[in-house]
Scaffold this motif. Structure first.
Motif, short mmCIF file in Angstrom:
data_model
loop_
_atom_site.label_atom_id
_atom_site.label_comp_id
_atom_site.label_asym_id
_atom_site.label_seq_id
_atom_site.Cartn_x
_atom_site.Cartn_y
_atom_site.Cartn_z
N PRO A 83 31.29 4.15 10.50
CA PRO A 83 32.72 4.80 10.54
C PRO A 83 32.35 5.87 11.72
CG PRO A 83 31.76 5.20 8.52
CD PRO A 83 31.02 4.23 9.09
N ARG A 84 33.05 5.90 12.82
CA ARG A 84 33.01 6.91 13.89
C ARG A 84 34.36 7.26 14.29
NH1 ARG A 84 28.66 6.98 12.16
NH2 ARG A 84 26.73 6.75 13.29
N SER A 85 34.29 8.68 14.91
CA SER A 85 35.50 9.07 15.34
C SER A 85 35.55 8.49 16.76
CB SER A 85 35.70 10.51 15.63
OG SER A 85 34.66 11.15 16.28
N GLU A 86 36.84 8.77 17.51
CA GLU A 86 36.87 7.98 19.01
C GLU A 86 36.06 8.68 19.96
OE1 GLU A 86 40.83 6.48 21.28
OE2 GLU A 86 40.73 8.76 21.10
N ARG A 87 35.78 10.07 19.70
CA ARG A 87 35.05 10.93 20.52
C ARG A 87 33.72 11.40 19.98
NH1 ARG A 87 37.55 11.61 25.20
NH2 ARG A 87 40.00 10.96 24.98
N ASP A 88 32.66 11.52 20.65
CA ASP A 88 31.38 12.01 20.10
C ASP A 88 31.43 13.50 19.99
OD1 ASP A 88 30.74 12.87 22.60
OD2 ASP A 88 29.11 11.59 22.91
N ASP A 89 30.20 14.24 19.78
CA ASP A 89 30.19 15.74 19.55
C ASP A 89 30.79 16.53 20.86
OD1 ASP A 89 29.88 15.28 16.86
OD2 ASP A 89 27.57 15.75 17.11
N LEU A 90 30.38 15.76 21.95
CA LEU A 90 30.66 16.30 23.11
C LEU A 90 32.04 16.07 23.76
CD1 LEU A 90 27.29 15.43 25.09
CD2 LEU A 90 27.78 17.48 24.02
N GLY A 91 32.69 15.01 23.19
CA GLY A 91 34.09 15.05 23.47
C GLY A 91 34.11 13.90 24.41
N ARG A 92 32.96 12.91 24.57
CA ARG A 92 33.04 11.66 25.32
C ARG A 92 33.96 10.71 24.56
NH1 ARG A 92 26.87 11.23 26.84
NH2 ARG A 92 26.73 11.40 24.31
N LEU A 93 34.74 9.91 25.34
CA LEU A 93 35.32 8.83 24.58
C LEU A 93 34.39 7.47 24.46
CD1 LEU A 93 38.03 7.40 23.90
CD2 LEU A 93 38.21 6.75 26.44
N PHE A 94 34.58 7.05 23.28
CA PHE A 94 33.88 5.66 22.99
C PHE A 94 34.94 4.58 22.62
CE2 PHE A 94 30.37 8.26 23.25
CZ PHE A 94 29.27 7.55 23.71
N THR A 95 35.32 3.87 23.59
CA THR A 95 36.13 2.67 23.26
C THR A 95 35.47 1.53 22.63
OG1 THR A 95 37.94 3.50 24.88
CG2 THR A 95 37.77 1.07 24.18
N ASP A 96 35.99 0.94 21.54
CA ASP A 96 35.30 -0.13 20.97
C ASP A 96 35.64 -1.18 21.58
OD1 ASP A 96 34.05 -1.66 18.97
OD2 ASP A 96 35.75 -1.72 17.70
N ILE A 97 34.68 -1.90 22.28
CA ILE A 97 34.98 -3.15 23.06
C ILE A 97 34.11 -4.35 22.48
CG2 ILE A 97 34.75 -4.20 25.44
CD1 ILE A 97 34.41 -1.25 26.42
N GLN A 98 34.87 -5.42 21.96
CA GLN A 98 34.29 -6.55 21.25
C GLN A 98 33.86 -7.50 22.38
OE1 GLN A 98 34.12 -6.98 17.83
NE2 GLN A 98 35.00 -4.82 17.87
N PRO A 99 32.78 -7.88 22.01
CA PRO A 99 31.99 -8.71 23.22
C PRO A 99 32.58 -10.04 23.59
CG PRO A 99 30.37 -8.06 21.23
CD PRO A 99 31.56 -7.80 20.76
N TRP A 100 33.49 -10.65 22.62
CA TRP A 100 34.45 -11.73 22.83
C TRP A 100 35.38 -11.37 23.95
CZ3 TRP A 100 39.50 -11.31 22.12
CH2 TRP A 100 39.78 -10.45 20.88
N ALA A 101 35.93 -10.06 23.92
CA ALA A 101 37.18 -9.68 24.53
C ALA A 101 36.58 -9.32 25.93
CB ALA A 101 37.64 -8.38 23.92
N LEU A 102 35.24 -8.78 26.03
CA LEU A 102 34.87 -8.16 27.35
C LEU A 102 34.58 -9.64 27.99
CD1 LEU A 102 33.87 -6.00 29.16
CD2 LEU A 102 31.81 -6.08 28.13
N LYS A 103 34.21 -10.67 27.26
CA LYS A 103 33.59 -11.96 28.03
C LYS A 103 34.89 -12.69 28.69
CE LYS A 103 32.10 -16.71 26.85
NZ LYS A 103 33.32 -17.59 26.88
N LEU A 104 36.17 -12.61 27.67
CA LEU A 104 37.31 -13.08 28.13
C LEU A 104 37.97 -12.30 29.66
CD1 LEU A 104 39.26 -14.10 25.11
CD2 LEU A 104 38.21 -15.59 26.31
#
Length: 201
Positions: A145-166
């Motif tokens: 479990p993770r928030s959308e942003r880290d402690d510095l405020g940087r965005l981390f979008t969850d990118i599924q491998p199959w979606a990036l491949k497509l």
């Protein structure tokens, strides 16, 4: 890049430059040595401290770098003045002409884009790659479990491998290689490493 993420990088540039310089991404360099076209025109998208640019230059590639963080660009210009670097960013890559590079490195960048920007980013990464050119794309994946942003405020979008491949295939690329790589120093982190090739037709 997400505006809050860009500010986080600018505000913490000195500390991050020191951190990047001490880390050696051995697996990434193995992939470069295996898949990139030798001695060819090569762009590092999100060049950061210039660490990977220095490796690429030493390996004989004709290199350039871009980054969205002015402090990173200033650092590379000061420490490696022979390496051309430019202020630019995904998803648009405004300063890069079509078919400019035989090799494109995109390491630890795409997850900082909002999900809705990934189609445009993928389109422009393929656009700037020469036909038959190759892209190495490495995406950080945080486990648990993770928030959308880290402690510095940087965005981390969850990118599924199959979606990036497509996404890349829809823009005219072929997947040559994919792996999930453990992070050597962080148990809660994995990397999805991809190698794509722009089709000739």
């Amino acid at each position: 890049m997400d505006a809050i993420t860009l500010k986080a990088y600018s505000d913490n540039a000195d500390r991050l430059i020191t951190s990047y310089t001490t880390m050696k991404p051995r697996r990434l360099y193995e992939l470069i040595a295996t898949f990139f076209h030798r001695s060819a025109r090569t762009l590092d998208v999100g060049c950061g401290s210039g660490r990977d640019l220095a490796y690429l230059q030493g390996a004989g590639f004709k290199i350039e770098g871009i980054d969205a963080v002015p402090e990173f660009i200033a650092h590379v210009k000061k420490t490696s003045p022979s390496i051309p670097v430019h202020l630019d960013e995904l998803p648009k890559l405004k300063t890069i002409p079509d078919n400019s590079f035989e090799n494109v490195l995109v390491s630890a960048v795409l997850m900082h884009l909002p999900g809705e920007a990934l189609v445009e980013a993928t389109k422009n990464l393929i656009r700037i790659t020469a036909k038959g050119g190759r892209l190495i794309v490495s995406v950080k994946k945080r486990l648990g479990p993770r928030s959308e942003r880290d402690d510095l405020g940087r965005l981390f979008t969850d990118i599924q491998p199959w979606a990036l491949k497509l996404l890349f295939e829809s823009q005219g690329a072929e997947l040559l290689f994919h792996e999930e790589q453990p992070d050597e120093s962080r148990e809660d982190t994995r990397w999805d490493n991809f190698v794509f090739e722009r089709k000739l037709d």
